[in-house]
Design an enzyme around this catalytic site. Structure first.
Site, PDB file in Angstrom:
ATOM      1  N   HIS A  56       0.832  -1.199   0.000  1.00 55.02           N
ATOM      2  CA  HIS A  56       0.000   0.000   0.000  1.00 55.02           C
ATOM      3  C   HIS A  56       0.868   1.253   0.000  1.00 55.02           C
ATOM      4  O   HIS A  56       2.079   1.171   0.219  1.00 55.02           O
ATOM      5  CB  HIS A  56      -0.968  -0.023   1.191  1.00 55.02           C
ATOM      6  CG  HIS A  56      -0.305  -0.177   2.524  1.00 55.02           C
ATOM      7  ND1 HIS A  56       0.249  -1.360   2.962  1.00 55.02           N
ATOM      8  CD2 HIS A  56      -0.072   0.714   3.523  1.00 55.02           C
ATOM      9  CE1 HIS A  56       0.755  -1.199   4.172  1.00 55.02           C
ATOM     10  NE2 HIS A  56       0.590   0.048   4.523  1.00 55.02           N
ATOM     11  N   ARG A  58      -4.510  15.118   5.301  1.00 56.67           N
ATOM     12  CA  ARG A  58      -4.932  13.782   5.720  1.00 56.67           C
ATOM     13  C   ARG A  58      -4.267  13.477   7.057  1.00 56.67           C
ATOM     14  O   ARG A  58      -3.064  13.727   7.225  1.00 56.67           O
ATOM     15  CB  ARG A  58      -4.503  12.751   4.666  1.00 56.67           C
ATOM     16  CG  ARG A  58      -4.819  11.318   5.042  1.00 56.67           C
ATOM     17  CD  ARG A  58      -4.418  10.346   3.921  1.00 56.67           C
ATOM     18  NE  ARG A  58      -4.297   8.999   4.444  1.00 56.67           N
ATOM     19  CZ  ARG A  58      -5.284   8.091   4.441  1.00 56.67           C
ATOM     20  NH1 ARG A  58      -6.460   8.381   3.916  1.00 56.67           N
ATOM     21  NH2 ARG A  58      -5.087   6.894   4.956  1.00 56.67           N
TER      22      ARG A  58
END
Ligand code: GA4
Length: 323
Positions: A255, A265
């Site tokens: 990922h 974020r």
């Protein structure tokens, strides 16, 4: 918008051009922890993706929002103040010791109460929200791996959770802040790497983020897809150690995180690892008659040392595959 007092220089981060436009993936398995079928669904998700979204998990939303607010007030401090937290796990732009960079700043601590980093961090920078959150997420991790053991039909059901529950468990906790990068708008078709592609070395990782997208996973066919964010849920990833313990049946998921041009974020991740001296080997109860182990034997300490001597994106497990 969060403004970094000292924005990381763009040239220090890896600008990548996506070959194909990555799509938002709607096929991520969603598992309701209270579903009687959860054990079977968790195993299926970990075999296919090494990744799933967990709902109905029982962790109060205030635990997440309180810690997120405290994390943001820390990350919004002047750079000189944050730098004072370097001995307690603060870092920016650099990931690991081998030259990897990202558009990120973070706090990374070991969760072992016998080590002082978490205590010092919570006393000085994050008050106690971090302790409540970690305790709740640890308990959730124990429960998830116990349900997984049930689904794998292995006994005793604490065969995995005992490693995370062990007082010497080498688990860690990471708070990540990915500031937005407005310059990206002028670079159409290019993406900025917030956190480069990798697999997590541990047994299991439990991630919660705010509602900003950025997380991508690599599917079996090697395409990268974006994970739609969901601030009320957890995303669970299989780590390398669990791939080995299941002799490759459950796969550790590759990922990465891409930066958003407008929104910051914030993610919080618990990485559940075994004690340093633990041998990481295929669980005999999971091996079919005559099945050979795919990996050479190693301790968690050996694997962790290897991880810290490698680049972020390296295929670390490859070094331990039997030829
Ligand atoms: C990836 C998963 C976790 O974030 C982490 C990372 C660690 C770090 O940032 O210090 C590593 C990385 C991670 C794997 C390879 C090595 C170690 C950076 C790096 C280049 C905390 C972990 O345990 O491994």
């Amino acid at each position: 918008m969060v403004v970094l007092s000292q924005p990381p220089a763009l040239e220090h981060c890896s600008l990548i051009k996506t070959c194909k436009p990555t799509c938002v993936f709607t096929g991520i398995p969603v598992i309701d922890l209270r579903d009687p079928e959860a054990k079977t669904l968790i195993v299926k998700a970990c075999e296919e993706y090494g990744f799933f979204k967990l709902i109905n998990h029982g962790v109060p939303m205030e635990f997440m929002t309180r810690l997120e607010a405290e994390a943001l007030s820390f990350f919004n401090l002047p750079q000189s103040d944050k730098d004072k937290a370097t001995p307690f796990g603060y870092g920016s732009n650099k990931i690991g010791p081998n030259g990897d960079v990202g558009w990120i700043e973070y706090l990374l601590v070991n969760t072992n109460p016998q080590l002082t980093s978490l205590k010092t961090l919570s006393e000085n920078f994050c008050s106690y929200a971090v302790n409540d959150y970690i305790l709740a997420v640890k308990r959730l991790a124990f429960e998830v791996v116990e349900i997984m053991a049930d689904g794998l039909e292995i006994e005793p059901r604490n065969v995995l959770s005992r490693l995370l529950r062990d007082e010497k468990s080498d688990s860690c906790f990471r708070l990540n802040h990915y500031p937005p990068c407005p310059q990206l708008q002028a670079l159409s078709g290019r993406n900025l790497i917030g956190f480069g592609e990798h697999t997590d070395p541990q047994i299991i990782s439990i991630l919660r983020s705010n509602n900003t997208s950025g997380l991508q996973i690599c599917l079996r066919d090697r395409t990268w897809v974006s994970v739609p964010p969901d601030q009320t849920s957890f995303f669970i990833s299989v780590g390398d150690a669990l791939q080995v313990m299941s002799n490759g049946r459950l796969r550790s998921v590759r990922h990465r995180v891409l930066t958003d041009s407008m929104k910051s974020r914030v993610s919080m991740i618990y990485f559940g690892g075994p004690p340093m001296s633990e041998k990481i080997v295929a669980l005999p109860c999971l091996m079919a008659k005559g099945e050979e182990s795919l990996y050479k034997e190693f301790t968690w300490w050996e694997y962790k040392t290897c991880a810290y001597n490698s680049r972020l994106g390296a295929n670390r497990l490859g070094l331990f595959e039997k030829t």
